[in-house]
Design a protein around this motif. Structure first.
Motif, PDB file in Angstrom:
ATOM      1  N   HIS A  64       9.159 -31.434 -17.560  1.00  0.00           N
ATOM      2  CA  HIS A  64       9.808 -31.855 -16.323  1.00  0.00           C
ATOM      3  C   HIS A  64      11.148 -32.482 -16.685  1.00  0.00           C
ATOM      4  CE1 HIS A  64       5.669 -31.521 -14.981  1.00  0.00           C
ATOM      5  NE2 HIS A  64       6.067 -31.654 -13.728  1.00  0.00           N
ATOM      6  N   ALA A  79      14.418 -27.608  -4.548  1.00  0.00           N
ATOM      7  CA  ALA A  79      13.542 -26.537  -5.050  1.00  0.00           C
ATOM      8  C   ALA A  79      14.344 -25.260  -5.298  1.00  0.00           C
ATOM      9  CB  ALA A  79      12.408 -26.284  -4.060  1.00  0.00           C
ATOM     10  N   ASN A  83      14.909 -23.554  -8.867  1.00  0.00           N
ATOM     11  CA  ASN A  83      14.065 -22.366  -8.915  1.00  0.00           C
ATOM     12  C   ASN A  83      12.585 -22.728  -9.096  1.00  0.00           C
ATOM     13  OD1 ASN A  83      13.638 -19.595  -8.731  1.00  0.00           O
ATOM     14  ND2 ASN A  83      13.711 -19.336 -10.952  1.00  0.00           N
ATOM     15  N   VAL A  84      12.135 -23.711  -8.321  1.00  0.00           N
ATOM     16  CA  VAL A  84      10.732 -24.130  -8.328  1.00  0.00           C
ATOM     17  C   VAL A  84      10.266 -24.220  -6.875  1.00  0.00           C
ATOM     18  CG1 VAL A  84      10.923 -25.395 -10.513  1.00  0.00           C
ATOM     19  CG2 VAL A  84      11.302 -26.602  -8.368  1.00  0.00           C
ATOM     20  N   THR A  85       8.984 -24.472  -6.679  1.00  0.00           N
ATOM     21  CA  THR A  85       8.460 -24.598  -5.322  1.00  0.00           C
ATOM     22  C   THR A  85       8.482 -26.057  -4.876  1.00  0.00           C
ATOM     23  OG1 THR A  85       6.174 -24.907  -6.043  1.00  0.00           O
ATOM     24  CG2 THR A  85       6.919 -22.619  -5.680  1.00  0.00           C
ATOM     25  N   SER A  88       5.359 -27.723  -6.069  1.00  0.00           N
ATOM     26  CA  SER A  88       5.342 -28.193  -7.461  1.00  0.00           C
ATOM     27  C   SER A  88       6.098 -29.512  -7.610  1.00  0.00           C
ATOM     28  CB  SER A  88       5.915 -27.133  -8.404  1.00  0.00           C
ATOM     29  OG  SER A  88       7.299 -26.942  -8.196  1.00  0.00           O
ATOM     30  N   PRO A 110       9.607 -30.038 -12.149  1.00  0.00           N
ATOM     31  CA  PRO A 110       8.990 -29.194 -13.182  1.00  0.00           C
ATOM     32  C   PRO A 110       9.983 -28.126 -13.633  1.00  0.00           C
ATOM     33  CG  PRO A 110       7.988 -28.777 -11.035  1.00  0.00           C
ATOM     34  CD  PRO A 110       8.982 -29.883 -10.849  1.00  0.00           C
ATOM     35  N   SER A 111       9.910 -27.773 -14.899  1.00  0.00           N
ATOM     36  CA  SER A 111      10.811 -26.727 -15.375  1.00  0.00           C
ATOM     37  C   SER A 111      10.424 -25.408 -14.707  1.00  0.00           C
ATOM     38  CB  SER A 111      10.756 -26.599 -16.897  1.00  0.00           C
ATOM     39  OG  SER A 111       9.537 -26.028 -17.290  1.00  0.00           O
ATOM     40  N   ALA A 112      11.405 -24.571 -14.435  1.00  0.00           N
ATOM     41  CA  ALA A 112      11.146 -23.289 -13.776  1.00  0.00           C
ATOM     42  C   ALA A 112      10.192 -22.435 -14.601  1.00  0.00           C
ATOM     43  CB  ALA A 112      12.453 -22.546 -13.532  1.00  0.00           C
ATOM     44  N   THR A 115       6.642 -23.712 -14.091  1.00  0.00           N
ATOM     45  CA  THR A 115       6.169 -23.382 -12.754  1.00  0.00           C
ATOM     46  C   THR A 115       5.839 -21.902 -12.649  1.00  0.00           C
ATOM     47  OG1 THR A 115       7.516 -25.137 -11.828  1.00  0.00           O
ATOM     48  CG2 THR A 115       6.766 -23.470 -10.307  1.00  0.00           C
ATOM     49  N   SER A 116       6.712 -21.039 -13.172  1.00  0.00           N
ATOM     50  CA  SER A 116       6.458 -19.611 -13.028  1.00  0.00           C
ATOM     51  C   SER A 116       5.219 -19.192 -13.812  1.00  0.00           C
ATOM     52  CB  SER A 116       7.682 -18.790 -13.463  1.00  0.00           C
ATOM     53  OG  SER A 116       7.964 -18.997 -14.818  1.00  0.00           O
ATOM     54  N   ASP A 119       2.232 -20.374 -11.769  1.00  0.00           N
ATOM     55  CA  ASP A 119       2.090 -19.610 -10.540  1.00  0.00           C
ATOM     56  C   ASP A 119       1.438 -18.245 -10.782  1.00  0.00           C
ATOM     57  OD1 ASP A 119       3.236 -21.632  -9.103  1.00  0.00           O
ATOM     58  OD2 ASP A 119       5.207 -20.701  -8.905  1.00  0.00           O
TER      59      ASP A 119
END
Length: 121
Positions: A64, A79, A83-85, A88, A110-112, A115-116, A119
């Motif tokens: 993060h 967000a 590039n995160v939700t 998140s 959170p780092s993208a 998160t990806s 997800d």
């Protein structure tokens, strides 16, 4: 005793103990989980804080980054920028009221990549 020249690690920032401070009060004020403050300060005696003592406050958990809320920020825009939700961001900051972001408030993003990956699971 404590070292007045104590250096905090990366992703931590120093906090100087003030009169009346307790670790729980500091955790609430800075919106940091108490157990993370204790973990960042091995050997700290939570029942014997000394005015002027410098402790380290963890800025964000691993994977993060810290972000300081600016005038006009919304969770939607933040967000998109990272590039995160939104979910998140809220998960990483359970004490944040999404309808009341405060200028200069520190939140963790959170780092993208993290998160990806989560997800897709």
């Amino acid at each position: 005793m404590y070292n007045p020249y104590h250096q905090c690690r990366e992703n931590q920032y120093p906090y100087v103990i003030q009169p009346g401070d307790t670790l729980q009060f500091i955790a609430n004020k800075l919106e940091v989980v108490l157990s993370r403050i204790i973990a960042a300060n091995p050997g700290i005696d939570p029942y014997n804080l000394i005015i002027g003592q410098i402790i380290c406050i963890p800025a964000c958990p691993p994977n993060h980054i810290a972000y300081i809320i600016q005038q006009g920020d919304t969770l939607y825009r933040i967000a998109q920028d990272f590039n995160v939700t939104i979910a998140s961001i809220l998960e990483a900051n359970p004490s944040v009221d999404p309808n009341y972001l405060r200028v200069a408030q520190r939140i963790c993003i959170p780092s993208a990549c993290a998160t990806s990956i989560s997800d897709q699971a």
